[in-house]
Design an enzyme around this catalytic site. Sequence first.
Site, PDB file in Angstrom:
ATOM      1  N   ASP A 186       0.826  -1.206   0.000  1.00 28.42           N
ATOM      2  CA  ASP A 186       0.000   0.000   0.000  1.00 28.42           C
ATOM      3  C   ASP A 186       0.862   1.259   0.000  1.00 28.42           C
ATOM      4  OD1 ASP A 186      -2.680   0.449  -0.313  1.00 28.42           O
ATOM      5  OD2 ASP A 186      -3.083   0.840   1.801  1.00 28.42           O
ATOM      6  N   ASP A 239      -8.423  -2.726   1.971  1.00 30.99           N
ATOM      7  CA  ASP A 239      -8.310  -2.084   3.283  1.00 30.99           C
ATOM      8  C   ASP A 239      -9.317  -2.651   4.281  1.00 30.99           C
ATOM      9  OD1 ASP A 239      -6.352  -0.415   2.200  1.00 30.99           O
ATOM     10  OD2 ASP A 239      -7.857   1.017   1.502  1.00 30.99           O
TER      11      ASP A 239
END
Length: 335
Positions: A186, A239
């Site tokens: 990420d 997420d």
Amino acid sequence: MSVGTIVCASLWSDFTSPEKSDERYNELCPKESSIAETARDDFDKEIVHIDSKGAIIFVIAASTFLVLLFFFMSSWFVWVLIVLFCIGGIEGMHNCIVSLTVRKGRSCGQKTVSVPLFGETSIFSLVVLLFCVAFAVFWAATRQESYSWIGQDILGICLMITVLQLARLPNIKVATVLLCCAFVYDIFWVFISPVIFHESVMIAVARGDKAGGEAIPMLLRFPRLFDPWGGYDMIGFGDILFPGLLVSFAHRFDKDNGRGASNGYFLWLVIGYGIGLVFTYLGLYLMNGNGQPALLYLVPCTLGVTVILGFIRGELKNLWNYGSDPSLSTEHSEV
């Protein structure tokens, strides 16, 4: 919505498993009881237990797919993703509705009909499937409308609940490998990729910059209140799914070892995940709305909380090797 999705997915088996009061019913209706047992056995066979090697391969594959999206994204490619999202959403929505309804009313699944290619199928299940297909088609046809976020979120939440039922982490060792890889993934594709590709790959793909603004649907959206430009707050499926796997493991661990809310891990990880989301939005505010790698905040607030609590309680070794060393699990469950 993110916290609610993770909580629902973690507790889903509790919502849909037979009640103790159903034991008498099973004695009176052994045929239906055997069918339910067979269905549960089939579901258990579909469960994917993630290992460390699989976690690394998954993150590498996700990075490769992201780069392909960045270079070759076009309107037709986004349409392929939309179709795949609809298929996954239909299956997830069908699974959620049927499992909840049949759990509450056994008579719903009793009447069957023969369907070509599918064989004997429950009429109720078939009706629900047609409804889910109609729902997904309506969303795809109206995805540019201001209210389309509702349909996208419903399909996405059902899809993620189903995924979190089918994919499981066996222990904290695998969770550490998966979440640390996702943590680096990420951060790299949001903050470091502009140095190499001259723009953030993750943000460009999420916004659909190279597909005429046609954004990919693999995220939850919610309209920003009082925003004159009609913007949306968004969070990607990753997420939710990556920390959700750890939260689901914590619930199973607490359940297997007879833990309550205070001396368990599940509640604390849910709180940690919520705090991580707060930190994510704080980062958005401090960086003037620039996209944030949510896992930068969510991984320390979930995996970090697990490790710290396990260390304080002297259970870190059991969490680390849970399921791989029977003596640890047995010893702990007897306490």
